[in-house]
Design an enzyme around this catalytic site. Structure first.
Site, PDB file in Angstrom:
ATOM      1  N   ASP A 193       5.819   4.676   4.767  1.00 14.46           N
ATOM      2  CA  ASP A 193       6.740   3.748   5.456  1.00 14.46           C
ATOM      3  C   ASP A 193       6.894   2.427   4.704  1.00 14.46           C
ATOM      4  O   ASP A 193       7.824   1.671   4.966  1.00 14.46           O
ATOM      5  CB  ASP A 193       6.312   3.514   6.916  1.00 14.46           C
ATOM      6  CG  ASP A 193       4.873   3.052   7.090  1.00 14.46           C
ATOM      7  OD1 ASP A 193       4.025   3.417   6.262  1.00 14.46           O
ATOM      8  OD2 ASP A 193       4.591   2.325   8.069  1.00 14.46           O
TER       9      ASP A 193
ATOM     10  N   HIS B 277       6.050  -4.737  12.496  1.00 14.54           N
ATOM     11  CA  HIS B 277       5.414  -3.426  12.348  1.00 14.54           C
ATOM     12  C   HIS B 277       5.067  -2.816  13.717  1.00 14.54           C
ATOM     13  O   HIS B 277       3.963  -2.345  13.960  1.00 14.54           O
ATOM     14  CB  HIS B 277       4.157  -3.564  11.464  1.00 14.54           C
ATOM     15  CG  HIS B 277       3.661  -2.272  10.864  1.00 14.54           C
ATOM     16  ND1 HIS B 277       2.738  -1.473  11.480  1.00 14.54           N
ATOM     17  CD2 HIS B 277       3.962  -1.648   9.694  1.00 14.54           C
ATOM     18  CE1 HIS B 277       2.480  -0.420  10.721  1.00 14.54           C
ATOM     19  NE2 HIS B 277       3.211  -0.496   9.640  1.00 14.54           N
TER      20      HIS B 277
ATOM     21  N   HIS C 116       1.280   3.900   1.866  1.00 12.66           N
ATOM     22  CA  HIS C 116       1.751   4.680   3.006  1.00 12.66           C
ATOM     23  C   HIS C 116       3.276   4.724   2.916  1.00 12.66           C
ATOM     24  O   HIS C 116       3.918   3.701   2.643  1.00 12.66           O
ATOM     25  CB  HIS C 116       1.298   4.048   4.334  1.00 12.66           C
ATOM     26  CG  HIS C 116      -0.129   4.383   4.674  1.00 12.66           C
ATOM     27  ND1 HIS C 116      -0.898   3.634   5.531  1.00 12.66           N
ATOM     28  CD2 HIS C 116      -0.921   5.413   4.255  1.00 12.66           C
ATOM     29  CE1 HIS C 116      -2.102   4.186   5.627  1.00 12.66           C
ATOM     30  NE2 HIS C 116      -2.143   5.257   4.859  1.00 12.66           N
TER      31      HIS C 116
ATOM     32  N   HIS D 102       0.847  -1.197   0.000  1.00  8.94           N
ATOM     33  CA  HIS D 102       0.000   0.000   0.000  1.00  8.94           C
ATOM     34  C   HIS D 102       0.874   1.236   0.000  1.00  8.94           C
ATOM     35  O   HIS D 102       2.080   1.154   0.224  1.00  8.94           O
ATOM     36  CB  HIS D 102      -1.000  -0.004   1.160  1.00  8.94           C
ATOM     37  CG  HIS D 102      -0.396   0.099   2.542  1.00  8.94           C
ATOM     38  ND1 HIS D 102       0.505  -0.805   3.040  1.00  8.94           N
ATOM     39  CD2 HIS D 102      -0.611   1.008   3.542  1.00  8.94           C
ATOM     40  CE1 HIS D 102       0.816  -0.469   4.282  1.00  8.94           C
ATOM     41  NE2 HIS D 102       0.170   0.624   4.610  1.00  8.94           N
TER      42      HIS D 102
HETATM   43 ZN   LIG Z   1       2.807   0.746   7.998  1.00  6.69          ZN
HETATM   44 ZN   LIG Z   2      -0.210   1.734   6.471  1.00  5.91          ZN
END
Ligand SMILES: [Zn+2]
Ligand SMILES: [Zn+2]
Length: 302
Positions: free
Chosen positions: A64, A266, A62, A60
């Site tokens: 990071d 994570h 995002h 995805h």
């Molecule tokens: Zn993340």
């Molecule tokens: Zn995320």
């Protein structure tokens, strides 16, 4: 299959944890799952060859999970001219890559091939079989992935081969899946001396998500589930509002799937290394299998 964790933090790095990246390897092939900032430095520290990276999955958009991709493309352009890179991710990722190339004039000397993620359609990529599924990340387009190694041939049975009087010179041919004719005219088929095919290992990676049915379903036949655990359960409210999971919830997902091993990753930057044992303990309250809280550079054989 061998898995190496290159970054186990969420959102921001810490002194001991990089941003999300997981290298999955099988004999003669590898694939990188997510590519947070600093991933190539982590690979160098882990003595993993950057030159061999030819497939990257971005779950995805995002930052990071993919801000390490452009620097990696830049380095590959310098190190490995001429060889293609396959990037698989949400459609907008291609626009981002092409946009940066266009605005900065930094077109790499090799082809970046792009494949948009499609859910519930399994396809072969190198030696892996991949299948993506949607997850539940606060409404943000995010995918989990199931990765399967191809089945391996069954084990060769040397005792049976002796009984059948197969000369050593013909055994390799049988192991490669071909029938052989013995000097006395008898024909021996591979299945006469080989065990049943061995199932390839299956790995499921949840990416960022609340506990969700699609992960449970995907993990049912998996050997290992890598599930995010951004928080401990005392911060469940925060997990709900940001579309993440607690360690306890990751344990519940693993238990519901009946998967053999659970690896947590994570972790929020608020937690220190010594807190990670609490993640393992908390997940174990909900799950009876083996739980590992990943550390950067951890290697797990599946
Ligand atoms: Zn993340
Ligand atoms: Zn995320």
């Amino acid at each position: 299959m061998r898995v190496r964790f290159l970054g186990t933090s969420s959102a921001v790095p810490t002194d001991s944890r990089g941003l999300p990246a997981i290298l999955v390897k099988t004999v003669g092939d590898s694939i990188l799952l997510d590519c947070g900032e600093g991933t190539q430095r982590q690979m160098i520290r882990a003595r993993e060859s950057l030159m061999k990276v030819d497939k990257v999955v971005v779950t995805h958009l995002h930052g990071d999970h993919f801000f390490g991709l452009m620097p990696m493309i830049q380095s590959l352009g310098i190190l490995r001219k001429g060889s293609d890179l396959m990037v698989i991710g949400p459609r907008a990722l291609m626009d981002i890559i092409r946009g940066i190339e266009e605005k900065t004039g930094s077109k790499p000397q090799f082809r970046v091939e792009f494949r948009e993620i499609e859910v519930y359609r399994s396809f072969r990529l190198g030696r892996f079989i991949l299948e993506f599924f949607p997850v539940d990340h606060a409404g943000f387009e995010t995918y989990g992935v199931k990765i399967r190694e191809p089945d391996r041939p069954g084990r060769f049975d040397p005792v049976r081969a002796d009984e059948l009087g197969i000369p050593p010179v013909l055994r390799g041919i049988l192991q490669r899946g071909f029938s052989v004719k013995l000097p006395d005219g008898r024909v021996v088929r591979p299945q006469d001396v080989m065990g049943p095919p061995r199932r390839g290992s299956i790995l499921v990676y949840s990416s960022d998500t609340r506990p969700t049915e699609s992960v449970i379903r995907a993990a049912r036949e998996a050997d290992v589930l890598i599930h995010e655990a951004t928080y401990l359960h005392e911060l469940r409210d925060r997990a709900v509002s940001t579309g993440h999971s607690t360690a306890f919830e990751a344990g519940q997902v693993a238990e519901a799937a009946g998967v053999r091993r659970l690896i947590l990753t994570h972790f929020s930057a608020r937690y220190r290394e010594e807190d990670l044992v609490k993640f393992e303990e908390e997940a174990s309250q909900a799950y009876g299998g083996e739980v590992i809280a990943a550390r950067d550079f951890l290697v797990v054989d599946i």
